[in-house]
Design a protein around this motif. Structure first.
Motif, PDB file in Angstrom:
ATOM      1  N   HIS A 177      -0.914   3.938  47.274  1.00  0.00           N
ATOM      2  CA  HIS A 177      -0.409   3.361  48.520  1.00  0.00           C
ATOM      3  C   HIS A 177      -0.361   4.441  49.602  1.00  0.00           C
ATOM      4  O   HIS A 177      -0.260   5.638  49.296  1.00  0.00           O
ATOM      5  CB  HIS A 177       0.985   2.787  48.260  1.00  0.00           C
ATOM      6  CG  HIS A 177       1.511   1.918  49.338  1.00  0.00           C
ATOM      7  ND1 HIS A 177       2.293   2.402  50.378  1.00  0.00           N
ATOM      8  CD2 HIS A 177       1.378   0.582  49.561  1.00  0.00           C
ATOM      9  CE1 HIS A 177       2.618   1.411  51.173  1.00  0.00           C
ATOM     10  NE2 HIS A 177       2.077   0.293  50.713  1.00  0.00           N
ATOM     11  N   PRO A 178      -0.418   4.043  50.891  1.00  0.00           N
ATOM     12  CA  PRO A 178      -0.297   5.046  51.966  1.00  0.00           C
ATOM     13  C   PRO A 178       0.961   5.910  51.862  1.00  0.00           C
ATOM     14  O   PRO A 178       0.986   7.031  52.380  1.00  0.00           O
ATOM     15  CB  PRO A 178      -0.282   4.185  53.237  1.00  0.00           C
ATOM     16  CG  PRO A 178      -1.094   2.982  52.877  1.00  0.00           C
ATOM     17  CD  PRO A 178      -0.781   2.712  51.435  1.00  0.00           C
ATOM     18  N   THR A 179       1.978   5.401  51.180  1.00  0.00           N
ATOM     19  CA  THR A 179       3.198   6.201  51.005  1.00  0.00           C
ATOM     20  C   THR A 179       3.010   7.313  49.981  1.00  0.00           C
ATOM     21  O   THR A 179       3.878   8.184  49.839  1.00  0.00           O
ATOM     22  CB  THR A 179       4.355   5.315  50.546  1.00  0.00           C
ATOM     23  OG1 THR A 179       4.016   4.712  49.276  1.00  0.00           O
ATOM     24  CG2 THR A 179       4.648   4.224  51.557  1.00  0.00           C
ATOM     25  N   GLY A 180       1.894   7.262  49.253  1.00  0.00           N
ATOM     26  CA  GLY A 180       1.655   8.249  48.204  1.00  0.00           C
ATOM     27  C   GLY A 180       2.010   7.761  46.822  1.00  0.00           C
ATOM     28  O   GLY A 180       1.687   8.412  45.823  1.00  0.00           O
ATOM     29  N   GLU A 181       2.687   6.599  46.738  1.00  0.00           N
ATOM     30  CA  GLU A 181       3.057   6.054  45.434  1.00  0.00           C
ATOM     31  C   GLU A 181       1.879   5.346  44.783  1.00  0.00           C
ATOM     32  O   GLU A 181       1.068   4.698  45.461  1.00  0.00           O
ATOM     33  CB  GLU A 181       4.210   5.060  45.566  1.00  0.00           C
ATOM     34  CG  GLU A 181       5.583   5.693  45.592  1.00  0.00           C
ATOM     35  CD  GLU A 181       6.660   4.683  45.233  1.00  0.00           C
ATOM     36  OE1 GLU A 181       7.189   4.742  44.110  1.00  0.00           O
ATOM     37  OE2 GLU A 181       6.961   3.838  46.083  1.00  0.00           O
ATOM     38  N   VAL A 182       1.824   5.439  43.471  1.00  0.00           N
ATOM     39  CA  VAL A 182       0.828   4.686  42.712  1.00  0.00           C
ATOM     40  C   VAL A 182       1.311   3.248  42.561  1.00  0.00           C
ATOM     41  O   VAL A 182       2.447   3.003  42.131  1.00  0.00           O
ATOM     42  CB  VAL A 182       0.603   5.316  41.328  1.00  0.00           C
ATOM     43  CG1 VAL A 182      -0.311   4.435  40.481  1.00  0.00           C
ATOM     44  CG2 VAL A 182       0.007   6.708  41.479  1.00  0.00           C
ATOM     45  N   HIS A 183       0.457   2.305  42.942  1.00  0.00           N
ATOM     46  CA  HIS A 183       0.744   0.878  42.795  1.00  0.00           C
ATOM     47  C   HIS A 183      -0.128   0.290  41.690  1.00  0.00           C
ATOM     48  O   HIS A 183      -1.250   0.743  41.459  1.00  0.00           O
ATOM     49  CB  HIS A 183       0.460   0.127  44.099  1.00  0.00           C
ATOM     50  CG  HIS A 183       1.564   0.197  45.089  1.00  0.00           C
ATOM     51  ND1 HIS A 183       2.001  -0.908  45.794  1.00  0.00           N
ATOM     52  CD2 HIS A 183       2.345   1.226  45.496  1.00  0.00           C
ATOM     53  CE1 HIS A 183       2.986  -0.560  46.607  1.00  0.00           C
ATOM     54  NE2 HIS A 183       3.212   0.730  46.452  1.00  0.00           N
ATOM     55  N   VAL A 184       0.398  -0.735  41.015  1.00  0.00           N
ATOM     56  CA  VAL A 184      -0.334  -1.421  39.955  1.00  0.00           C
ATOM     57  C   VAL A 184      -0.330  -2.917  40.238  1.00  0.00           C
ATOM     58  O   VAL A 184       0.494  -3.420  41.001  1.00  0.00           O
ATOM     59  CB  VAL A 184       0.296  -1.142  38.571  1.00  0.00           C
ATOM     60  CG1 VAL A 184       0.244   0.346  38.262  1.00  0.00           C
ATOM     61  CG2 VAL A 184       1.731  -1.650  38.505  1.00  0.00           C
ATOM     62  N   PHE A 185      -1.253  -3.613  39.601  1.00  0.00           N
ATOM     63  CA  PHE A 185      -1.379  -5.063  39.780  1.00  0.00           C
ATOM     64  C   PHE A 185      -0.933  -5.774  38.509  1.00  0.00           C
ATOM     65  O   PHE A 185      -1.432  -5.492  37.414  1.00  0.00           O
ATOM     66  CB  PHE A 185      -2.820  -5.447  40.108  1.00  0.00           C
ATOM     67  CG  PHE A 185      -3.258  -5.032  41.476  1.00  0.00           C
ATOM     68  CD1 PHE A 185      -3.026  -5.845  42.574  1.00  0.00           C
ATOM     69  CD2 PHE A 185      -3.891  -3.812  41.674  1.00  0.00           C
ATOM     70  CE1 PHE A 185      -3.420  -5.464  43.849  1.00  0.00           C
ATOM     71  CE2 PHE A 185      -4.295  -3.411  42.951  1.00  0.00           C
ATOM     72  CZ  PHE A 185      -4.051  -4.237  44.027  1.00  0.00           C
ATOM     73  N   LEU A 186      -0.008  -6.715  38.667  1.00  0.00           N
ATOM     74  CA  LEU A 186       0.414  -7.602  37.593  1.00  0.00           C
ATOM     75  C   LEU A 186       0.031  -9.028  37.963  1.00  0.00           C
ATOM     76  O   LEU A 186      -0.067  -9.366  39.144  1.00  0.00           O
ATOM     77  CB  LEU A 186       1.922  -7.523  37.367  1.00  0.00           C
ATOM     78  CG  LEU A 186       2.502  -6.160  37.008  1.00  0.00           C
ATOM     79  CD1 LEU A 186       4.020  -6.253  36.902  1.00  0.00           C
ATOM     80  CD2 LEU A 186       1.907  -5.644  35.713  1.00  0.00           C
ATOM     81  N   ARG A 187      -0.141  -9.848  36.944  1.00  0.00           N
ATOM     82  CA  ARG A 187      -0.545 -11.232  37.169  1.00  0.00           C
ATOM     83  C   ARG A 187       0.333 -12.147  36.311  1.00  0.00           C
ATOM     84  O   ARG A 187       0.642 -11.818  35.164  1.00  0.00           O
ATOM     85  CB  ARG A 187      -2.022 -11.397  36.785  1.00  0.00           C
ATOM     86  CG  ARG A 187      -2.556 -12.816  36.888  1.00  0.00           C
ATOM     87  CD  ARG A 187      -3.996 -12.872  36.373  1.00  0.00           C
ATOM     88  NE  ARG A 187      -4.413 -14.249  36.175  1.00  0.00           N
ATOM     89  CZ  ARG A 187      -5.032 -14.995  37.083  1.00  0.00           C
ATOM     90  NH1 ARG A 187      -5.329 -14.476  38.240  1.00  0.00           N
ATOM     91  NH2 ARG A 187      -5.369 -16.234  36.816  1.00  0.00           N
ATOM     92  N   SER A 188       0.740 -13.270  36.873  1.00  0.00           N
ATOM     93  CA  SER A 188       1.527 -14.219  36.089  1.00  0.00           C
ATOM     94  C   SER A 188       0.628 -14.905  35.066  1.00  0.00           C
ATOM     95  O   SER A 188      -0.511 -15.263  35.360  1.00  0.00           O
ATOM     96  CB  SER A 188       2.195 -15.257  36.998  1.00  0.00           C
ATOM     97  OG  SER A 188       1.220 -16.033  37.680  1.00  0.00           O
TER      98      SER A 188
END
Length: 210
Positions: free
Chosen positions: A64-75
């Motif tokens: 993310h632009p904040t520097g945090e790693v983002h992940v994708f979850l799905r229902s």
């Protein structure tokens, strides 16, 4: 953070034996040979087979632009939860994209296909990286292996998922959240899918520094 409120009910015309089963239960007569040279008495053992046995699990992530790693979850809708003696209020879980590997597919090819179907992201199978070793999730009754991959994607390139045509994949919700928050959900018991928590923790070992 709750998944979508999808409910599952048994159709009045339900008849479990009218179509060929997806799973086949086999009973075998086995004998155990022990290291001390003794042999057990014959015993019966039930196991499950299916045409496509192994599964791939894919953890797609981005910075993310904040520097945090983002992940994708799905229902994901999981009807067996409703058939417990103590059923949960909802059969919907947050999970990572996952699916079965067809007999003619390599694990990376299967993972790229499932990611396209469930997340709407096209990736080259060569860009997928193994996320630790494969595991046996339930070796007491099935020989399935779960094979883990991770891949960094551009979230802007994500499109509407193709899905597989099943009602169980229809109207799914996709979350793009910080890995840190996903791990917090797991600690709170809000991500009860075992393969999802394992993959998240494995990714955290790779990308989170103390």
């Amino acid at each position: 953070m709750l998944p979508p409120a999808i409910q599952i009910r048994v159709d009045p015309e339900d008849s479990p034996h009218t179509t060929p089963p997806f799973l086949q239960v086999e009973r075998h007569r086995l004998v155990a040979d022990f290291p001390n040279g003794t042999t057990s008495e014959p015993f019966s053992y039930d196991l499950v087979r299916r045409r496509a046995l192994d599964a791939v699990i894919i953890l797609a992530h981005h910075t993310h632009p904040t520097g945090e790693v983002h992940v994708f979850l799905r229902s994901s809708v999981r009807p067996p939860i409703l058939f417990r003696d103590d059923p949960a209020p909802s059969p919907v879980l947050w999970e990572l994209p996952a699916g079965l590997r067809e007999p003619d597919e390599s694990p990376p090819v299967a993972a790229a296909r499932e990611l396209h179907e469930e997340l709407g992201v096209e990736v080259d199978p060569a860009d997928l990286h193994e996320l630790g070793p494969w595991i046996y999730p339930a070796p007491g009754f099935i020989g399935e292996r779960q094979i883990f991959f991770h891949v960094e994607i551009d979230p802007i390139a994500r499109q509407t998922p193709l899905e597989d045509g099943s009602p169980l994949e229809r109207h799914a919700t996709i979350l793009d959240i910080p890995l840190r928050e996903a791990l917090d959900l797991a600690r709170q018991g809000l991500l009860p899918d075992g393969k999802t928590e394992l993959a998240l923790r494995r990714l955290a070992e790779l990308v989170i520094r103390p």
